[in-house]
Design an enzyme around this catalytic site. Sequence first.
Site, PDB file in Angstrom:
ATOM      1  N   HIS A  98     -11.252 -11.132  69.314  1.00 23.10           N
ATOM      2  CA  HIS A  98     -12.313 -11.619  68.428  1.00 23.10           C
ATOM      3  C   HIS A  98     -12.585 -13.101  68.578  1.00 23.10           C
ATOM      4  O   HIS A  98     -13.500 -13.639  67.971  1.00 23.10           O
ATOM      5  CB  HIS A  98     -11.940 -11.343  66.964  1.00 23.10           C
ATOM      6  CG  HIS A  98     -10.803 -12.215  66.483  1.00 23.10           C
ATOM      7  ND1 HIS A  98      -9.494 -11.980  66.826  1.00 23.10           N
ATOM      8  CD2 HIS A  98     -10.791 -13.333  65.716  1.00 23.10           C
ATOM      9  CE1 HIS A  98      -8.716 -12.898  66.273  1.00 23.10           C
ATOM     10  NE2 HIS A  98      -9.482 -13.744  65.615  1.00 23.10           N
TER      11      HIS A  98
HETATM   12  N1  UDP Z   1      -5.125  -6.146  62.006  1.00 21.54           N
HETATM   13  C1  UDP Z   1      -5.419  -5.034  61.252  1.00 21.54           C
HETATM   14  N2  UDP Z   1      -6.401  -4.183  61.705  1.00 21.54           N
HETATM   15  C2  UDP Z   1      -7.089  -4.382  62.859  1.00 21.54           C
HETATM   16  C3  UDP Z   1      -6.772  -5.522  63.634  1.00 21.54           C
HETATM   17  C4  UDP Z   1      -5.783  -6.396  63.179  1.00 21.54           C
HETATM   18  O1  UDP Z   1      -4.816  -4.820  60.201  1.00 21.54           O
HETATM   19  O2  UDP Z   1      -7.958  -3.578  63.191  1.00 21.54           O
HETATM   20  C5  UDP Z   1      -4.128  -7.111  61.488  1.00 21.54           C
HETATM   21  C6  UDP Z   1      -3.017  -7.491  62.441  1.00 21.54           C
HETATM   22  O3  UDP Z   1      -1.891  -6.666  62.278  1.00 21.54           O
HETATM   23  C7  UDP Z   1      -2.714  -8.931  62.017  1.00 21.54           C
HETATM   24  C8  UDP Z   1      -4.047  -9.455  61.554  1.00 21.54           C
HETATM   25  O4  UDP Z   1      -4.835  -8.324  61.226  1.00 21.54           O
HETATM   26  O5  UDP Z   1      -1.813  -8.958  60.938  1.00 21.54           O
HETATM   27  C9  UDP Z   1      -4.708 -10.273  62.638  1.00 21.54           C
HETATM   28  O6  UDP Z   1      -5.967 -10.649  62.270  1.00 21.54           O
HETATM   29  P1  UDP Z   1      -6.932 -11.453  63.257  1.00 21.54           P
HETATM   30  O7  UDP Z   1      -6.652 -11.046  64.645  1.00 21.54           O
HETATM   31  O8  UDP Z   1      -8.305 -11.246  62.729  1.00 21.54           O
HETATM   32  O9  UDP Z   1      -6.584 -12.947  62.961  1.00 21.54           O
HETATM   33  P2  UDP Z   1      -5.847 -14.154  63.697  1.00 21.54           P
HETATM   34  O10 UDP Z   1      -4.396 -13.904  63.592  1.00 21.54           O
HETATM   35  O11 UDP Z   1      -6.336 -14.244  65.114  1.00 21.54           O
HETATM   36  O12 UDP Z   1      -6.264 -15.335  62.891  1.00 21.54           O
END
Ligand code: UDP
Length: 385
Positions: free
Chosen positions: A209
Amino acid sequence: MKDLGVILGIRPDVIRASKILNLLSESSDITYDFIWSGQHYSENMKDVFFSQLNLPKPDYEFQIDTTNDSTIVSSIIKNTYEHLEKNKYKAVVFLGDTNTVMGCIGVIQHNIPVVHIEGCMRSYDWRMPEEKYRKTIDHLSDRIYAYLDSYKNQGLNEGISENVIKVTGNPIVDIINENHNLFDTGGEYLDNKILDFINSDNFTLTTSHRRENILDKKSLTNIVNLLNQSESKIVFPMGYKTQEQLKEFNLDLKSNILVTDPIGYLEFMYLMKNSDYVISDSGTVVEEACIIGKPSIQMRHSTERPEVYDVSSSIKFDPSEDINDFEIYINKVNKLISNKWEQPFGDGKSSEKIVNDLVELSKSDTFFKHHRNDYSYDVSNAFKE
Ligand code: UDP
């Protein structure tokens, strides 16, 4: 009046802060309002996590203008400022490095102390908006919870005062420890489409993303080429913007890759536990994989979490580079499947440490920990002309 305001706004914030929120709710020594900034708003990017992680609904939800980053940030600042006119908390707590944390500007305008969870992480890549946000909030904070000693040192090197930074470990370890058993039953929430697709075969779990990856044609093409290189099945819960960008750039994924809308946490972690490895550009997903012992390919030019490379749980894939050989990355990560490493992120007591410290600070009236102690004049009009 409640002691604290806790302002969160995106999916990983809720997951990572879930135990902190529950401990704050259970404590008779501190009171707080849970405020949702409005940055994420769909059911499957927000509400599903409240219900799966047994969280209270937010006490307040800001109505913000999500047109672009500038409107999101400015309306979060405005909402925060106006909310604080009626709610004089002892301090306001933020987590992470997204548009939501810029709400801290509305907090400092009231001269209320700012608390930053996930402070002092640095990618040293100044092109990342998150790096600018992290630095800004850290330098405005009166209490920083840094996950690791190395992050604290990064803050000290920037001249942040030592008594502002407290090292706590990373609360995502706590969440994984607490919910480990629930992950095993997470498959119950999965759509039949995904279960039928996996059909007890080996598979990889993927997410992507990050804007620098999906808005750039070359980077997204490299990501698609990497995934298309895989012989095994891939489950790809895909954010809405990524879905749009694939169409925009006319990129096709092979038929062994199943694209779905984003899914809930328990089913996501169920998939992670049962996958061979993970391919992701998400900071949290790569941490989670490292903690539960799954290797990953981290699709990022730079990271604020180099620990996953240090313990050899992750292979770096930089989508912004010119890449000819994609197979080499798949071969490398396959070699990690039988490896073991010690997860470097903490002892699972981080949420407790953070909440204990917040209780202590709110009792002792020492939230303003450093350069603010010497104020002897009324600062209420300090920002007015
Ligand atoms: N996650 C989820 N469902 C999804 C994709 C990710 O629950 O379809 C969870 C994943 O386990 C993690 C978090 O969302 O805990 C990650 O979110 P994201 O990748 O949006 O954020 P980042 O960590 O890059 O800020």
